[in-house]
Design a protein around this motif. Structure first.
Motif, PDB file in Angstrom:
ATOM      1  N   PHE A 114      58.200  41.389  42.348  1.00 59.93           N
ATOM      2  CA  PHE A 114      57.246  42.555  42.391  1.00 59.93           C
ATOM      3  C   PHE A 114      55.884  41.894  41.839  1.00 59.93           C
ATOM      4  CE2 PHE A 114      60.129  43.452  38.673  1.00 59.93           C
ATOM      5  CZ  PHE A 114      59.348  43.488  37.583  1.00 59.93           C
ATOM      6  N   HIS A 115      55.872  41.005  41.035  1.00 59.89           N
ATOM      7  CA  HIS A 115      54.527  40.506  40.451  1.00 59.89           C
ATOM      8  C   HIS A 115      53.886  39.734  41.632  1.00 59.89           C
ATOM      9  CE1 HIS A 115      56.935  40.062  36.387  1.00 59.89           C
ATOM     10  NE2 HIS A 115      55.869  40.972  36.158  1.00 59.89           N
ATOM     11  N   PRO A 137      49.934  39.400  37.372  1.00 60.45           N
ATOM     12  CA  PRO A 137      50.984  40.656  36.882  1.00 60.45           C
ATOM     13  C   PRO A 137      52.092  40.075  35.962  1.00 60.45           C
ATOM     14  CG  PRO A 137      50.186  40.351  39.331  1.00 60.45           C
ATOM     15  CD  PRO A 137      49.674  39.233  38.962  1.00 60.45           C
ATOM     16  N   ALA A 138      52.566  39.020  36.044  1.00 63.37           N
ATOM     17  CA  ALA A 138      53.493  38.705  35.160  1.00 63.37           C
ATOM     18  C   ALA A 138      52.875  38.557  33.464  1.00 63.37           C
ATOM     19  CB  ALA A 138      54.081  37.355  35.369  1.00 63.37           C
ATOM     20  N   TYR A 139      51.787  37.856  33.452  1.00 62.20           N
ATOM     21  CA  TYR A 139      51.164  37.667  31.963  1.00 62.20           C
ATOM     22  C   TYR A 139      50.854  39.281  31.655  1.00 62.20           C
ATOM     23  CZ  TYR A 139      50.674  32.608  31.686  1.00 62.20           C
ATOM     24  OH  TYR A 139      50.959  31.215  31.711  1.00 62.20           O
ATOM     25  N   THR A 241      42.326  32.306  35.414  1.00 61.09           N
ATOM     26  CA  THR A 241      43.415  32.659  35.437  1.00 61.09           C
ATOM     27  C   THR A 241      43.911  33.483  34.011  1.00 61.09           C
ATOM     28  OG1 THR A 241      45.704  31.571  35.947  1.00 61.09           O
ATOM     29  CG2 THR A 241      44.311  30.412  34.285  1.00 61.09           C
ATOM     30  N   SER A 242      45.152  33.589  34.104  1.00 62.25           N
ATOM     31  CA  SER A 242      45.502  34.714  32.943  1.00 62.25           C
ATOM     32  C   SER A 242      46.095  34.028  31.789  1.00 62.25           C
ATOM     33  CB  SER A 242      46.743  35.687  33.665  1.00 62.25           C
ATOM     34  OG  SER A 242      45.749  36.153  34.429  1.00 62.25           O
TER      35      SER A 242
END
Ligand code: IMP
Length: 427
Positions: A114-115, A137-139, A241-242
Protein backbone atom coordinates in the motif's frame (compact mmCIF):
# COMPACT_ATOMS: atom_id res chain seq x y z
CA UNK A 1 40.57 5.84 3.56
CA UNK A 2 41.12 3.23 6.23
CA UNK A 3 44.33 3.83 8.12
CA UNK A 4 45.58 4.15 11.66
CA UNK A 5 42.85 5.78 13.72
CA UNK A 6 40.37 5.79 10.80
CA UNK A 7 38.26 2.66 11.08
CA UNK A 8 34.74 4.02 10.65
CA UNK A 9 34.11 5.91 7.41
CA UNK A 10 30.83 7.38 6.21
CA UNK A 11 30.35 7.65 2.45
CA UNK A 12 27.78 10.23 1.38
CA UNK A 13 26.50 11.69 -1.87
CA UNK A 14 27.41 15.37 -2.13
CA UNK A 15 24.89 16.49 -4.77
CA UNK A 16 21.49 15.05 -5.76
CA UNK A 17 22.45 11.37 -5.76
CA UNK A 18 23.86 9.23 -8.58
CA UNK A 19 27.40 10.46 -7.87
CA UNK A 20 28.87 6.97 -8.25
CA UNK A 21 28.83 5.94 -4.60
CA UNK A 22 28.51 2.25 -5.52
CA UNK A 23 31.83 2.24 -7.32
CA UNK A 24 33.69 3.97 -4.47
CA UNK A 25 32.03 1.83 -1.79
CA UNK A 26 32.98 -1.25 -3.81
CA UNK A 27 36.61 -0.11 -3.90
CA UNK A 28 36.75 0.69 -0.18
CA UNK A 29 34.76 -2.39 0.85
CA UNK A 30 37.72 -4.62 0.11
CA UNK A 31 39.29 -3.33 3.33
CA UNK A 32 36.06 -3.16 5.36
CA UNK A 33 34.84 -5.91 7.64
CA UNK A 34 31.34 -4.43 7.55
CA UNK A 35 29.42 -2.29 5.04
CA UNK A 36 26.21 -0.74 6.37
CA UNK A 37 23.33 0.84 4.44
CA UNK A 38 21.76 3.34 6.83
CA UNK A 39 18.84 5.11 5.06
CA UNK A 40 16.65 5.09 1.99
CA UNK A 41 15.47 1.92 0.38
CA UNK A 42 14.80 0.51 -3.06
CA UNK A 43 14.79 4.07 -4.48
CA UNK A 44 18.59 3.83 -4.55
CA UNK A 45 20.50 2.16 -7.36
CA UNK A 46 24.18 1.56 -6.72
CA UNK A 47 26.00 0.40 -9.81
CA UNK A 48 29.19 -1.63 -9.49
CA UNK A 49 31.18 -2.65 -12.54
CA UNK A 50 32.90 -5.80 -11.23
CA UNK A 51 35.21 -8.09 -13.25
CA UNK A 52 32.30 -10.50 -13.80
CA UNK A 53 29.95 -7.80 -15.10
CA UNK A 54 27.79 -4.97 -13.87
CA UNK A 55 25.70 -5.26 -10.71
CA UNK A 56 22.96 -2.76 -9.83
CA UNK A 57 22.22 -3.02 -6.14
CA UNK A 58 19.16 -1.34 -4.68
CA UNK A 59 19.01 -2.51 -1.08
CA UNK A 60 21.90 -4.89 -0.52
CA UNK A 61 25.03 -2.92 0.46
CA UNK A 62 27.66 -2.72 -2.30
CA UNK A 63 30.12 -4.56 0.00
CA UNK A 64 28.39 -7.87 -0.79
CA UNK A 65 30.60 -8.32 -3.88
CA UNK A 66 33.70 -8.79 -1.66
CA UNK A 67 33.61 -12.28 -0.12
CA UNK A 68 35.38 -11.20 3.08
CA UNK A 69 32.96 -8.38 3.84
CA UNK A 70 29.74 -8.65 5.84
CA UNK A 71 26.81 -6.37 5.11
CA UNK A 72 24.17 -4.71 7.23
CA UNK A 73 20.84 -3.13 6.34
CA UNK A 74 20.44 -0.69 9.21
CA UNK A 75 17.43 0.51 11.15
CA UNK A 76 17.28 3.73 9.11
CA UNK A 77 16.42 1.87 5.91
CA UNK A 78 12.86 1.24 4.74
CA UNK A 79 12.97 -2.30 3.44
CA UNK A 80 11.02 -3.73 0.54
CA UNK A 81 11.41 -7.39 1.51
CA UNK A 82 9.96 -8.77 -1.71
CA UNK A 83 12.38 -6.90 -3.96
CA UNK A 84 15.23 -7.59 -1.51
CA UNK A 85 14.84 -11.30 -2.27
CA UNK A 86 14.65 -10.69 -6.02
CA UNK A 87 17.94 -8.84 -5.64
CA UNK A 88 19.46 -11.55 -3.45
CA UNK A 89 18.33 -14.30 -5.88
CA UNK A 90 19.87 -12.41 -8.80
CA UNK A 91 23.26 -11.96 -7.14
CA UNK A 92 23.31 -15.51 -5.74
CA UNK A 93 22.61 -16.76 -9.29
CA UNK A 94 25.79 -14.94 -10.33
CA UNK A 95 27.86 -16.75 -7.71
CA UNK A 96 27.80 -14.23 -4.84
CA UNK A 97 27.32 -15.86 -1.42
CA UNK A 98 24.82 -14.00 0.76
CA UNK A 99 23.90 -16.48 3.52
CA UNK A 100 25.70 -15.66 6.76
CA UNK A 101 26.98 -12.34 5.30
CA UNK A 102 23.90 -10.14 5.56
CA UNK A 103 22.22 -8.77 8.67
CA UNK A 104 18.91 -6.90 8.51
CA UNK A 105 17.97 -4.66 11.42
CA UNK A 106 14.93 -5.75 13.39
CA UNK A 107 14.11 -2.02 13.67
CA UNK A 108 14.05 -1.26 9.92
CA UNK A 109 10.56 -0.46 8.68
CA UNK A 110 8.89 -2.44 5.92
CA UNK A 111 7.74 -0.90 2.66
CA UNK A 112 4.40 -2.58 2.01
CA UNK A 113 2.30 -2.79 -1.18
CA UNK A 114 0.00 0.00 0.00
CA UNK A 115 2.98 2.35 0.40
CA UNK A 116 3.77 1.83 -3.27
CA UNK A 117 0.13 2.39 -4.28
CA UNK A 118 0.08 5.62 -2.27
CA UNK A 119 3.39 6.83 -3.73
CA UNK A 120 2.21 6.12 -7.29
CA UNK A 121 -1.18 7.81 -6.81
CA UNK A 122 -0.12 10.76 -4.65
CA UNK A 123 -0.37 14.14 -6.39
CA UNK A 124 2.47 15.38 -4.17
CA UNK A 125 4.74 12.50 -5.22
CA UNK A 126 4.09 13.39 -8.85
CA UNK A 127 5.01 17.03 -8.22
CA UNK A 128 8.26 15.92 -6.61
CA UNK A 129 8.90 13.20 -9.19
CA UNK A 130 9.55 10.38 -6.72
CA UNK A 131 10.75 6.94 -7.71
CA UNK A 132 7.30 5.46 -6.79
CA UNK A 133 9.00 2.86 -4.60
CA UNK A 134 6.80 3.67 -1.59
CA UNK A 135 9.66 5.39 0.26
CA UNK A 136 7.83 8.53 1.42
CA UNK A 137 4.66 6.74 2.62
CA UNK A 138 6.76 4.13 4.50
CA UNK A 139 8.72 6.85 6.32
CA UNK A 140 5.42 8.67 7.00
CA UNK A 141 4.13 5.56 8.75
CA UNK A 142 7.39 5.23 10.68
CA UNK A 143 7.22 8.78 11.98
CA UNK A 144 3.47 8.40 12.51
CA UNK A 145 4.28 5.45 14.80
CA UNK A 146 2.09 3.02 12.94
CA UNK A 147 4.66 1.30 10.71
CA UNK A 148 5.50 -2.40 10.55
CA UNK A 149 9.06 -3.12 11.57
CA UNK A 150 11.03 -6.11 10.33
CA UNK A 151 11.16 -7.52 13.87
CA UNK A 152 7.36 -7.40 14.05
CA UNK A 153 7.28 -10.29 11.58
CA UNK A 154 8.12 -12.56 14.53
CA UNK A 155 4.58 -11.91 15.78
CA UNK A 156 2.00 -12.82 13.12
CA UNK A 157 -0.88 -11.39 15.18
CA UNK A 158 0.80 -8.00 15.59
CA UNK A 159 1.75 -7.88 11.90
CA UNK A 160 -1.83 -8.70 10.91
CA UNK A 161 -3.24 -5.89 13.09
CA UNK A 162 -0.76 -3.31 11.78
CA UNK A 163 -1.29 -4.35 8.15
CA UNK A 164 -5.08 -4.16 8.45
CA UNK A 165 -4.91 -0.67 9.93
CA UNK A 166 -2.39 0.39 7.27
CA UNK A 167 -4.55 -0.93 4.41
CA UNK A 168 -7.65 0.73 5.80
CA UNK A 169 -5.91 4.11 6.03
CA UNK A 170 -4.34 3.75 2.60
CA UNK A 171 -7.62 2.75 0.95
CA UNK A 172 -9.37 5.77 2.47
CA UNK A 173 -6.66 8.07 1.12
CA UNK A 174 -6.69 6.40 -2.31
CA UNK A 175 -10.46 6.88 -2.45
CA UNK A 176 -10.07 10.53 -1.48
CA UNK A 177 -7.60 11.02 -4.35
CA UNK A 178 -9.99 9.32 -6.75
CA UNK A 179 -7.45 6.56 -7.44
CA UNK A 180 -9.04 3.25 -8.50
CA UNK A 181 -6.50 0.96 -6.76
CA UNK A 182 -7.24 -0.65 -3.41
CA UNK A 183 -5.09 -2.70 -1.10
CA UNK A 184 -6.29 -6.10 0.11
CA UNK A 185 -5.06 -6.76 3.68
CA UNK A 186 -5.40 -10.55 3.24
CA UNK A 187 -2.97 -10.58 0.33
CA UNK A 188 -0.48 -8.30 2.15
CA UNK A 189 -0.54 -10.51 5.25
CA UNK A 190 -0.27 -13.65 3.12
CA UNK A 191 2.71 -12.17 1.27
CA UNK A 192 4.45 -11.30 4.53
CA UNK A 193 3.70 -14.74 6.01
CA UNK A 194 5.49 -16.22 3.02
CA UNK A 195 8.46 -13.85 3.25
CA UNK A 196 8.91 -13.98 7.04
CA UNK A 197 10.55 -17.44 7.27
CA UNK A 198 13.06 -16.36 4.63
CA UNK A 199 13.75 -12.92 6.07
CA UNK A 200 13.88 -13.68 9.81
CA UNK A 201 17.14 -15.69 9.72
CA UNK A 202 18.86 -12.47 8.56
CA UNK A 203 17.28 -10.34 11.29
CA UNK A 204 19.17 -9.10 14.35
CA UNK A 205 19.89 -6.04 16.47
CA UNK A 206 22.03 -4.53 13.70
CA UNK A 207 23.26 -1.62 15.82
CA UNK A 208 24.86 -4.12 18.14
CA UNK A 209 26.52 -5.88 15.20
CA UNK A 210 28.05 -2.57 14.05
CA UNK A 211 29.04 -1.57 17.58
CA UNK A 212 30.71 -4.94 18.15
CA UNK A 213 32.72 -4.64 14.94
CA UNK A 214 33.91 -1.17 15.97
CA UNK A 215 34.73 -2.36 19.49
CA UNK A 216 36.81 -5.15 17.99
CA UNK A 217 38.83 -2.65 15.93
CA UNK A 218 37.36 -3.70 12.57
CA UNK A 219 36.91 -1.36 9.61
CA UNK A 220 33.31 -0.27 9.08
CA UNK A 221 31.95 1.58 6.06
CA UNK A 222 28.60 3.35 6.34
CA UNK A 223 27.14 3.57 2.84
CA UNK A 224 24.75 6.45 2.17
CA UNK A 225 22.17 6.55 -0.58
CA UNK A 226 20.96 9.58 -2.58
CA UNK A 227 22.74 12.88 -1.86
CA UNK A 228 22.85 15.81 0.56
CA UNK A 229 20.59 18.03 -1.53
CA UNK A 230 17.90 15.32 -1.28
CA UNK A 231 18.13 15.21 2.54
CA UNK A 232 14.74 15.79 4.15
CA UNK A 233 16.23 18.47 6.44
CA UNK A 234 19.15 19.89 4.47
CA UNK A 235 18.04 19.36 0.88
CA UNK A 236 15.93 21.41 -1.51
CA UNK A 237 12.76 20.75 0.50
CA UNK A 238 10.09 19.75 -0.48
CA UNK A 239 11.89 18.34 -3.54
CA UNK A 240 13.75 15.79 -1.44
CA UNK A 241 13.57 12.18 -0.37
CA UNK A 242 12.15 11.28 3.06
CA UNK A 243 15.31 10.38 4.95
CA UNK A 244 18.48 12.01 6.27
CA UNK A 245 20.98 11.32 3.54
CA UNK A 246 23.69 13.42 5.22
CA UNK A 247 26.38 12.08 7.53
CA UNK A 248 24.29 12.73 10.66
CA UNK A 249 21.79 10.19 9.35
CA UNK A 250 24.53 7.59 9.22
CA UNK A 251 24.89 7.21 12.96
CA UNK A 252 21.15 7.26 13.65
CA UNK A 253 20.43 4.87 10.79
CA UNK A 254 23.22 2.47 11.73
CA UNK A 255 22.47 2.58 15.46
CA UNK A 256 25.82 3.86 16.74
CA UNK A 257 27.04 7.01 18.50
CA UNK A 258 28.43 10.06 16.65
CA UNK A 259 31.93 9.77 18.09
CA UNK A 260 32.33 6.38 16.42
CA UNK A 261 32.81 8.03 13.02
CA UNK A 262 36.37 8.92 12.04
CA UNK A 263 35.99 10.27 8.49
CA UNK A 264 33.29 11.42 6.09
CA UNK A 265 34.02 10.87 2.41
CA UNK A 266 31.82 12.87 0.05
CA UNK A 267 31.28 11.48 -3.44
CA UNK A 268 30.95 14.26 -5.99
CA UNK A 269 30.46 13.98 -9.72
CA UNK A 270 32.79 16.15 -11.83
CA UNK A 271 29.58 17.81 -13.09
CA UNK A 272 26.03 17.80 -11.67
CA UNK A 273 22.89 15.75 -12.25
CA UNK A 274 19.46 15.51 -10.72
CA UNK A 275 16.50 13.18 -11.29
CA UNK A 276 13.01 14.42 -10.54
CA UNK A 277 11.78 17.94 -10.06
CA UNK A 278 13.14 20.85 -8.03
CA UNK A 279 15.83 23.50 -8.42
CA UNK A 280 19.11 22.74 -10.19
CA UNK A 281 20.91 26.09 -10.48
CA UNK A 282 23.76 24.94 -12.74
CA UNK A 283 21.49 23.01 -15.15
CA UNK A 284 23.01 23.16 -18.64
CA UNK A 285 21.23 24.54 -21.69
CA UNK A 286 19.25 21.74 -23.42
CA UNK A 287 21.84 20.95 -26.10
CA UNK A 288 24.77 20.87 -23.63
CA UNK A 289 22.64 18.89 -21.16
CA UNK A 290 21.86 16.30 -23.85
CA UNK A 291 25.57 16.02 -24.61
CA UNK A 292 26.49 15.46 -20.94
CA UNK A 293 23.62 12.95 -20.60
CA UNK A 294 24.76 10.88 -23.52
CA UNK A 295 28.48 11.09 -22.62
CA UNK A 296 27.77 10.18 -19.00
CA UNK A 297 24.95 7.72 -19.70
CA UNK A 298 22.84 9.72 -17.28
CA UNK A 299 19.71 7.60 -16.95
CA UNK A 300 18.33 6.50 -13.55
CA UNK A 301 19.62 3.12 -12.31
CA UNK A 302 16.27 2.51 -10.58
CA UNK A 303 13.69 4.11 -12.85
CA UNK A 304 15.56 4.57 -16.14
CA UNK A 305 14.48 8.24 -16.17
CA UNK A 306 16.80 10.66 -18.01
CA UNK A 307 18.76 12.70 -15.48
CA UNK A 308 18.88 16.47 -15.73
CA UNK A 309 22.50 17.48 -16.32
CA UNK A 310 24.53 20.56 -15.49
CA UNK A 311 27.94 21.85 -14.56
CA UNK A 312 29.93 21.47 -11.34
CA UNK A 313 28.35 23.72 -8.74
CA UNK A 314 30.80 24.81 -6.04
CA UNK A 315 28.03 26.42 -3.96
CA UNK A 316 26.31 23.05 -3.62
CA UNK A 317 29.56 21.28 -2.81
CA UNK A 318 30.68 23.82 -0.18
CA UNK A 319 27.25 23.61 1.43
CA UNK A 320 27.38 19.85 1.36
CA UNK A 321 30.88 19.87 2.87
CA UNK A 322 29.50 21.94 5.74
CA UNK A 323 26.32 19.99 6.51
CA UNK A 324 28.10 16.64 6.20
CA UNK A 325 31.34 17.65 7.91
CA UNK A 326 33.23 16.21 4.94
CA UNK A 327 36.83 15.25 5.60
CA UNK A 328 37.58 14.04 2.06
CA UNK A 329 36.18 14.05 -1.46
CA UNK A 330 36.07 11.49 -4.25
CA UNK A 331 35.52 13.12 -7.65
CA UNK A 332 33.83 10.69 -10.03
CA UNK A 333 33.23 10.57 -13.79
CA UNK A 334 36.07 12.96 -14.65
CA UNK A 335 36.43 11.06 -17.96
CA UNK A 336 32.97 12.27 -19.07
CA UNK A 337 34.48 15.75 -19.42
CA UNK A 338 37.37 14.51 -21.62
CA UNK A 339 35.97 16.10 -24.79
CA UNK A 340 34.47 19.27 -23.31
CA UNK A 341 36.46 22.48 -23.72
CA UNK A 342 36.18 24.88 -22.01
CA UNK A 343 34.43 23.44 -18.93
CA UNK A 344 32.11 25.80 -17.04
CA UNK A 345 32.29 25.65 -13.23
CA UNK A 346 29.78 27.54 -11.13
CA UNK A 347 31.68 29.40 -8.40
CA UNK A 348 28.83 31.40 -6.84
CA UNK A 349 25.33 32.70 -7.52
CA UNK A 350 23.68 36.06 -7.99
CA UNK A 351 20.39 36.43 -6.15
CA UNK A 352 18.46 39.53 -7.14
CA UNK A 353 21.78 41.07 -8.21
CA UNK A 354 23.61 40.23 -4.96
CA UNK A 355 26.50 37.74 -4.74
CA UNK A 356 25.60 34.57 -2.81
CA UNK A 357 28.13 31.95 -1.77
CA UNK A 358 25.79 29.64 0.12
CA UNK A 359 22.56 27.81 -0.68
CA UNK A 360 19.65 30.20 -0.03
CA UNK A 361 17.10 29.18 2.59
CA UNK A 362 14.11 28.62 0.36
CA UNK A 363 13.36 26.87 -2.89
CA UNK A 364 11.81 29.99 -4.49
CA UNK A 365 15.08 31.82 -3.81
CA UNK A 366 17.13 28.93 -5.13
CA UNK A 367 14.99 28.93 -8.25
CA UNK A 368 15.77 32.63 -8.74
CA UNK A 369 19.56 32.43 -8.40
CA UNK A 370 21.74 32.97 -11.45
CA UNK A 371 24.85 30.79 -11.51
CA UNK A 372 28.14 32.58 -12.19
CA UNK A 373 30.62 30.46 -14.13
CA UNK A 374 34.32 30.47 -14.65
CA UNK A 375 35.56 28.61 -17.72
CA UNK A 376 38.31 26.07 -17.09
CA UNK A 377 40.39 24.74 -19.96
CA UNK A 378 39.51 21.23 -21.12
CA UNK A 379 42.12 18.55 -21.86
CA UNK A 380 40.70 16.96 -25.04
CA UNK A 381 42.30 13.62 -24.26
CA UNK A 382 41.08 10.36 -22.76
CA UNK A 383 41.71 9.99 -19.03
CA UNK A 384 40.32 6.43 -18.93
CA UNK A 385 43.75 4.79 -18.65
CA UNK A 386 45.10 7.08 -15.92
CA UNK A 387 45.91 5.14 -12.76
CA UNK A 388 47.94 7.78 -10.93
CA UNK A 389 47.41 11.53 -10.66
CA UNK A 390 50.58 12.05 -12.72
CA UNK A 391 48.94 10.17 -15.62
CA UNK A 392 46.21 12.81 -15.89
CA UNK A 393 46.64 15.65 -18.41
CA UNK A 394 47.76 18.89 -16.75
CA UNK A 395 44.39 20.58 -17.42
CA UNK A 396 42.55 17.67 -15.74
CA UNK A 397 44.82 17.98 -12.70
CA UNK A 398 44.09 21.71 -12.60
CA UNK A 399 40.35 20.97 -12.80
CA UNK A 400 40.64 18.68 -9.75
CA UNK A 401 42.77 21.23 -7.89
CA UNK A 402 40.19 23.93 -8.62
CA UNK A 403 37.39 21.71 -7.30
CA UNK A 404 39.46 21.05 -4.19
CA UNK A 405 40.04 24.78 -3.62
CA UNK A 406 36.41 25.74 -4.26
CA UNK A 407 35.11 22.95 -2.01
CA UNK A 408 37.69 23.53 0.71
CA UNK A 409 37.99 19.76 1.01
CA UNK A 410 40.81 17.44 0.07
CA UNK A 411 40.31 15.24 -3.00
CA UNK A 412 41.43 11.72 -2.17
CA UNK A 413 40.05 9.75 -5.14
CA UNK A 414 39.35 10.50 -8.79
CA UNK A 415 37.15 8.22 -10.92
CA UNK A 416 37.96 7.94 -14.64
CA UNK A 417 35.61 5.15 -15.73
CA UNK A 418 33.14 2.57 -14.51
CA UNK A 419 35.59 -0.30 -13.97
CA UNK A 420 37.04 -1.09 -10.54
CA UNK A 421 40.58 -0.22 -11.51
CA UNK A 422 39.53 3.17 -12.93
CA UNK A 423 39.80 4.87 -9.55
CA UNK A 424 42.88 6.94 -8.84
CA UNK A 425 43.99 7.30 -5.24
CA UNK A 426 45.49 10.74 -4.65
CA UNK A 427 48.48 10.37 -2.31
P1 IMP B 1 11.72 9.17 -3.36
O1 IMP B 1 13.00 8.94 -2.64
O2 IMP B 1 11.34 8.02 -4.26
O3 IMP B 1 10.63 9.61 -2.46
O4 IMP B 1 11.98 10.39 -4.39
C1 IMP B 1 12.17 11.73 -3.92
C2 IMP B 1 13.18 12.45 -4.79
O5 IMP B 1 14.47 11.85 -4.62
C3 IMP B 1 12.91 12.37 -6.30
O6 IMP B 1 13.35 13.58 -6.90
C4 IMP B 1 13.79 11.23 -6.76
O7 IMP B 1 14.12 11.33 -8.13
C5 IMP B 1 15.00 11.43 -5.87
N1 IMP B 1 15.74 10.20 -5.62
C6 IMP B 1 15.43 9.18 -4.82
N2 IMP B 1 16.38 8.23 -4.85
C7 IMP B 1 17.31 8.66 -5.70
C8 IMP B 1 18.58 8.12 -6.12
O8 IMP B 1 19.01 7.04 -5.70
N3 IMP B 1 19.26 8.87 -7.00
C9 IMP B 1 18.83 10.09 -7.44
N4 IMP B 1 17.68 10.62 -7.07
C10 IMP B 1 16.93 9.92 -6.19
Amino acid sequence: MFRDGVRCVVVVGVQWGDEGKGKVVDALAERAALVVRYQGGANAGHTVDAPDGEFVLHQVPAGILHPGTRCVIGNGVVLDAETLFHEIDAIVARGVAVAGRLVVSDRAHLVLPFHKLLDAASPRSREIGTTSRGIGPAYEDKVGRRGVRVGDLRDAGLTDTLVRAGCERANAVLQQWGAPERCDPESVTAGLAQLAPRLLPFVADAGKVVWTALRDGENVLLEGAQGALLDVDHGTYPFVTSSNTTAGGAVVGAGIGPLSVHAVLGIVKAYTTRVGNGPLPSEAAPEEGDRLRSLGDEFGATTGRPRRCGWFDAVVVRYSARVNGLTDLAVTKLDILDSIDPIPVCTHYLLDGRRVDDIPDTVPELERVRPVYEQLPGWNRSTADARRVEDLPAAARRYIERIEALAGTRVRYVGVGTRREQLIEVP
